[in-house]
Design an enzyme around this catalytic site. Sequence first.
Site, mmCIF file in Angstrom:
data_model
loop_
_atom_site.group_PDB
_atom_site.id
_atom_site.type_symbol
_atom_site.label_atom_id
_atom_site.label_comp_id
_atom_site.label_asym_id
_atom_site.label_seq_id
_atom_site.Cartn_x
_atom_site.Cartn_y
_atom_site.Cartn_z
ATOM 1 N N HIS A 1 0.815 -1.216 0.000
ATOM 2 C CA HIS A 1 0.000 0.000 0.000
ATOM 3 C C HIS A 1 0.850 1.268 0.000
ATOM 4 O O HIS A 1 0.743 2.110 -0.881
ATOM 5 C CB HIS A 1 -0.932 -0.001 1.210
ATOM 6 N N CYS B 1 -6.911 -6.811 3.637
ATOM 7 C CA CYS B 1 -8.172 -6.668 4.370
ATOM 8 C C CYS B 1 -9.326 -7.345 3.634
ATOM 9 O O CYS B 1 -10.417 -7.502 4.188
ATOM 10 C CB CYS B 1 -8.494 -5.188 4.599
#
Length: 456
Positions: A10, A42
């Site tokens: 990320h 996630c």
Amino acid sequence: MKVIVIGCTHAGTAAVKTLANVNNNIDITVYEKNNNVSFLSCGIALYVGGVAKDASQLFYSSPDELKSLGATMHMEHEVLEIDTENKKVLVKDLNSGETRSDFYDKLVMTTGSWPIIPPIEGIRLGNILLSKNYNQANDIIAKTKDVNHVTVIGAGYIGVELVEAFEQNGKKVTLIDSEDRILNKYLDKEFTDIIEEELKGKDIELALQQTVTKFEGNEAGNVTKVITTKGEYETDLVILCVGFRPNTGLLKDKVDLLPNGAIKINEYMQTSDPDIYAAGDSCAVNYNPTGDKVYIPLATNAVRMGTLVGYNIAGQNVKYMGTQGTSGLHLFGLSMASTGLTELTAKANNIPYEAATIIENDRPEFMPTFEEVRLKVLYHQETREILGAQIISKADMTQMMNTLSVCIQTKMTIDELAFVDFFFQPHFNKPWNTLNQAGLAAVAKQAEKVKEPTGV
């Protein structure tokens, strides 16, 4: 100027994209151990549970996209050493085994985190899995097909999401945690009690306040039993979700770190070495509710911080505003979220607080349907500044936590919250917004404290 980015999930992906878009004259080189970038871990539970059908949709970028922006991508390459004095890195090609040196003007540490693997007897048995990256997600799916009983160790967000996914796949599930309740880092007891009742109603076995001491296996080398300080649990598969550690061994004794290894950064994302920047799960965040540097590994923090790294290396000088650790979860039809301090963390930080709790329906009772909402707002006993909040409902009211995150960041008081302008429309809410109601409850409570006796 040459910039080397180590790690590209990320924070790394955000740093590369921002650098390339803001200043395309910067030479960007990326070293990534995996063969992919930007995997949304996630989403693993959604993938395991079959909600996300196509795993490719859990990636929001690719090596090819970053190449098209001008970055030199070295996938399946591991950085072995960093020479901060001479600004060089030693890199190993994981396919060929060859090593070579490369130099940098600025270095970006976005090496992320890795699941904690506790030193428990039997931990290396087969069918004891981790849940972090794409390959592990596929491994979980493959192993789950042929098992009946899954044991999840760790009752944080990832753990409880996987519990739901396994239950919905028809598996018998046991959830083990050393704490006395689930999700204790995010929600107070009156909230976790609601979720635990939902889990028990699905015949999910909660084994709380106990620590795993041993794993036992069969002749094939696969786990068959989990032994804890309170009992023994037969199982076919174990998923370890006991937390994460920052991947920062490369910078040990080279920059300032927290005791757990998280990198300390300033407001421009620089480490104590001004030519080394850091972002994401590899570093600590500036936690606004306490003013401390805290380790809170969240994808939202990572993309913000990575973007700021890009702007600041490119010369834009954009300050990091810190975080409230805002997060949300959807579990068995319940939508919940939190921001800032809970009662547990307020007490741990010796912060004097009070709480306003509202239990109300999400919209007027004359509407065809409505759902109960539980909202709790913590505020400082003396300054009356908002410190944290939690919400849970079958209706999705979680965006209120984003609103309160802004309130914490701007140091709004609970009294001001009482009269903030929020819209009313019967399809969505009541004339007094639930947030207003929390503020009004705190104002009324304070008025009772200061009210003078009137006599008879």
